[in-house]
Design a protein around this motif. Structure first.
Motif, mmCIF file in Angstrom:
data_model
loop_
_atom_site.group_PDB
_atom_site.id
_atom_site.type_symbol
_atom_site.label_atom_id
_atom_site.label_comp_id
_atom_site.label_asym_id
_atom_site.label_seq_id
_atom_site.Cartn_x
_atom_site.Cartn_y
_atom_site.Cartn_z
ATOM 1 N N MET A 132 -49.035 -8.008 -7.485
ATOM 2 C CA MET A 132 -50.127 -8.049 -8.455
ATOM 3 C C MET A 132 -49.548 -8.273 -9.846
ATOM 4 N N ASP A 133 -49.729 -9.464 -10.352
ATOM 5 C CA ASP A 133 -49.214 -9.825 -11.672
ATOM 6 C C ASP A 133 -50.382 -10.184 -12.570
ATOM 7 N N PHE A 134 -50.654 -9.331 -13.545
ATOM 8 C CA PHE A 134 -51.753 -9.561 -14.485
ATOM 9 C C PHE A 134 -51.223 -9.823 -15.897
ATOM 10 N N SER A 135 -49.966 -10.203 -15.995
ATOM 11 C CA SER A 135 -49.356 -10.346 -17.323
ATOM 12 C C SER A 135 -49.951 -11.515 -18.111
ATOM 13 N N GLY A 136 -50.445 -12.553 -17.404
ATOM 14 C CA GLY A 136 -50.955 -13.713 -18.108
ATOM 15 C C GLY A 136 -52.430 -13.663 -18.445
ATOM 16 N N MET A 137 -53.081 -12.520 -18.198
ATOM 17 C CA MET A 137 -54.520 -12.407 -18.439
ATOM 18 C C MET A 137 -54.798 -11.833 -19.822
ATOM 19 N N SER A 138 -55.871 -12.334 -20.393
ATOM 20 C CA SER A 138 -56.319 -11.790 -21.668
ATOM 21 C C SER A 138 -57.118 -10.515 -21.438
ATOM 22 N N LEU A 139 -57.474 -9.859 -22.521
ATOM 23 C CA LEU A 139 -58.223 -8.612 -22.421
ATOM 24 C C LEU A 139 -59.584 -8.839 -21.777
ATOM 25 N N ILE A 140 -60.268 -9.908 -22.160
ATOM 26 C CA ILE A 140 -61.581 -10.204 -21.597
ATOM 27 C C ILE A 140 -61.459 -10.531 -20.114
ATOM 28 N N LYS A 141 -60.424 -11.308 -19.751
ATOM 29 C CA LYS A 141 -60.223 -11.670 -18.345
ATOM 30 C C LYS A 141 -59.919 -10.440 -17.499
ATOM 31 N N LEU A 142 -59.114 -9.545 -18.027
ATOM 32 C CA LEU A 142 -58.799 -8.313 -17.306
ATOM 33 C C LEU A 142 -60.058 -7.471 -17.088
ATOM 34 N N LYS A 143 -60.882 -7.374 -18.112
ATOM 35 C CA LYS A 143 -62.112 -6.587 -17.989
ATOM 36 C C LYS A 143 -63.041 -7.192 -16.954
ATOM 37 N N LYS A 144 -63.132 -8.513 -16.936
ATOM 38 C CA LYS A 144 -63.994 -9.177 -15.958
ATOM 39 C C LYS A 144 -63.470 -8.954 -14.540
ATOM 40 N N GLU A 145 -62.162 -9.095 -14.352
ATOM 41 C CA GLU A 145 -61.572 -8.842 -13.033
ATOM 42 C C GLU A 145 -61.780 -7.398 -12.597
ATOM 43 N N GLU A 146 -61.681 -6.469 -13.542
ATOM 44 C CA GLU A 146 -61.895 -5.050 -13.229
ATOM 45 C C GLU A 146 -63.324 -4.805 -12.748
#
Length: 327
Positions: free
Chosen positions: A217-231
């Motif tokens: 699981m590599d989430f290093s390239g995601m922005s804050l908005i992208k991380l929130k959406k994935e969550e």
């Protein structure tokens, strides 16, 4: 007087015609069916052991390394389980003979089984379940070794074997003397089966973890908005799966009720495991939606003391006392 005695022969014959047709034949066969089912169960176990040995030899030819180690661990645990079931069947047969000899009195063995037809049917059903579970376990193990089946199928088969042995013990305890040594042997054999079934589950889960590749699981390239959406999408998926799991558990419960109803075994007997109190079913823990971590002591705000009770005066302003605590 002759007029009163004339209908008597007809009255005496009526109960014979009121009995269900084929009842004598069916009850007369019950004793033979018990012996046949126990023999069939023993034969199924012997066949299962033979097939496991063949799978072991084939696995040593076709696999190596980690795969061979996993397959050997699973098959060894299945062999130990089959041996434990064999001991259980022997103990059940010995106890069954003791029950018949102690309870039939002057009646024959077939008459005893016919007189206790419901108990006999429960014993036959339990023996069938044990033999069927052993066969299904070997089929699932074969598929797992060949990588054509699911590890979960092998785990479920192990649970079913433990349940069927509990059913066999429950059926035997109905007529057995509580102080019988053979009953104690059967209960010990049933506990041993449960232990071996747990080892099959453990070896299966370990093998599954060793062989299955998990994507990092590599989430290093995601922005804050992208991380929130994935969550949020992950939370939705978890809730959907929990709903499906709850519905499937309800379906499973109804299937089990129907199964034991058709088998003629009361649920309170099936829930007993070797005379011990059944362990309560653990309820799934509620999903903790993004818990809020507590702040460390140094990150907390300073505590405010209570407002002093000082009468206000014109042109005067009240001051709040701040209590700065050192940590």
């Amino acid at each position: 007087m002759a007029q009163l005695l004339a209908p008597l022969p007809l009255i005496l014959v009526q109960p014979f015609f009121l009995r269900p047709k084929g009842m004598d034949i069916r009850q007369g066969e019950l004793g033979d069916l018990v012996d046949k089912e126990m023999a069939a169960t023993s034969a199924a176990i012997e066949e299962a052991v033979r097939r496991i040995d063949e799978m072991m030899n084939q696995a040593r030819k076709d696999t190596s390394g980690v795969k061979l180690e996993v397959n050997e661990r699973i098959l060894y645990s299945c062999t130990d389980l089959m041996k434990a079931i064999r001991m259980l069947v022997v103990a059940s047969t010995d106890l069954q003979k003791e029950i018949v000899e102690g309870g039939r009195g002057g009646a024959s063995i077939r008459e005893f089984y016919a007189r206790n037809s419901r108990w006999t049917e429960g014993l036959i059903s339990a023996a069938k379940a044990v033999g069927w579970g052993a066969t299904e376990l070997v089929d699932s193990a074969d598929k797992v070794v060949l990588h054509t089946g699911k590890y979960e199928e092998l785990i479920v088969c192990s649970h079913e074997i433990a349940a069927s042995t509990a059913q066999l013990v429950a059926a035997s305890k109905v007529k057995a003397d509580r102080s019988s040594k053979r009953l104690g042997v059967l209960q010990q054999a049933s506990r041993h089966v449960n232990e071996m079934a747990a080892k099959v589950v453990a070896s299966t889960k370990t093998g599954q973890e060793n062989l299955e590749d998990k994507d990092p699981m590599d989430f290093s390239g995601m922005s804050l908005i992208k991380l929130k959406k994935e969550e949020m999408e992950s939370q939705v998926k978890v809730l959907e799966l929990e709903t499906q799991l709850g519905n499937e558990r309800l379906r499973l419960g109804e299937l089990r009720k129907k199964h034991y109803d058709l088998a003629g075994v009361p649920m309170e007997q099936v829930s007993e495991r070797n005379g011990d109190t059944p362990s309560p079913v653990q309820q799934p823990r509620p999903l903790n939606m993004s818990p809020k971590p507590s702040k460390p002591p140094l990150g907390r705000k300073p505590m405010l003391s209570q407002k002093p009770n000082i009468p206000s005066k014109p042109g005067k302003y009240l001051a709040f006392f701040v209590n700065f605590q050192l940590y």
